[in-house]
Write an enzyme that holds these catalytic residues in place. Structure first.
Site, PDB file in Angstrom:
ATOM      1  N   HIS A 141      -2.502  -1.319  -4.532  1.00 58.52           N
ATOM      2  CA  HIS A 141      -3.969  -1.362  -4.601  1.00 58.52           C
ATOM      3  C   HIS A 141      -4.548   0.038  -4.443  1.00 58.52           C
ATOM      4  CE1 HIS A 141      -4.488  -0.675  -0.308  1.00 58.52           C
ATOM      5  NE2 HIS A 141      -3.601  -1.619  -0.054  1.00 58.52           N
ATOM      6  N   SER A 167       0.823  -1.202   0.000  1.00 57.60           N
ATOM      7  CA  SER A 167       0.000   0.000   0.000  1.00 57.60           C
ATOM      8  C   SER A 167       0.866   1.266   0.000  1.00 57.60           C
ATOM      9  CB  SER A 167      -0.939  -0.043   1.209  1.00 57.60           C
ATOM     10  OG  SER A 167      -1.905   0.966   1.146  1.00 57.60           O
TER      11      SER A 167
END
Length: 241
Positions: free
Chosen positions: A141, A118
């Site tokens: 993501h 992330s």
């Protein structure tokens, strides 16, 4: 050795241990060239304006930012090694740390260990050169929000703006294009209940996110080479003046 000298060394050791425990940072200076290398560990969740639960391992950005500023002001520190094993965390806090690292004048190298997921992705690519261990993972993501979210068009535009900041930073500091980062972020084929892409070790290098597969030995050696190159460049520049 005198009692006073022993006491002084013990106090220094205790302070160093306390610094490692509290901030995950210390100075490496037992190398052959006696250079001071700062070690920054980004472990667990990157904590932002809100405190994480007491049982969580966190990296607090309000601790890291002042220390990075102090490092920039310290002429004795010649480089920084960043160790990453993070699940992600607060977007603004993570980007603030990444921008700060990217703006340092000293040579910097990062090493992804267990994972850098992330917001850990921009942190991993914020240095001059990056490594990942063969079993290390990176998850790219879309941005997720916690708490109540108002389902208005402005909300989705805000989401897109945050994602654009992340994609722009990653593509600007790694060997990967903007569209390719976005494609990895919005991939629907890998994670059955979510969007995104997980890259393991060499895959992160092949995709252009990370520069090289390696461990602590390779990362430190590369950092010293960058320092040598910069010091040599400064010496040659001074000779021509």
């Amino acid at each position: 050795m005198s009692q006073e000298k022993k006491k002084e060394e013990k106090e220094l050791e205790e302070k160093r241990d306390e610094r490692i425990e509290e901030y995950g940072q210390l100075t490496l200076e037992e190398n052959q060239k006696k250079r001071k290398i700062h070690l920054l560990s980004i472990i667990g969740e990157v904590e932002g304006h809100e405190n994480a639960p007491g049982s969580s391992k966190t990296t607090k950005y309000d601790h890291v930012l002042p220390q990075l500023a102090q490092l920039e002001d310290d002429d004795e520190v010649k480089g920084m090694l960043v160790l990453l094993n993070t699940s992600g965390g607060d977007v603004d806090a993570g980007l603030a740390i990444a921008e700060m690292i990217a703006s340092l004048s000293m040579p910097t190298v990062s090493l992804v260990l267990g994972g850098s997921h992330s917001i850990g992705v921009p942190l991993a690519v914020s240095t001059d050169y990056s490594f990942i261990v063969p079993t290390g993972t990176m998850m790219v993501h879309p941005v997720r929000m916690t708490g109540m979210v108002i389902g208005a068009s402005q909300t989705y535009e805000y989401f897109e703006m945050i994602q654009d900041r992340i994609i722009s930073f990653v593509s600007g500091h790694a060997s990967i294009g903007y569209d390719h980062v976005k494609e990895l972020m919005l991939n629907t084929k890998m994670l059955t209940r979510d969007l995104g892409t997980v890259l393991v070790g060499r895959e992160a290098v092949e995709q252009g996110l990370i520069d090289e597969v390696g461990g602590i030995k390779e990362a430190l050696a590369k950092l010293h080479r960058i320092i040598d190159e910069r010091e040599g460049h400064i010496e040659r520049k001074n000779e021509t003046v």
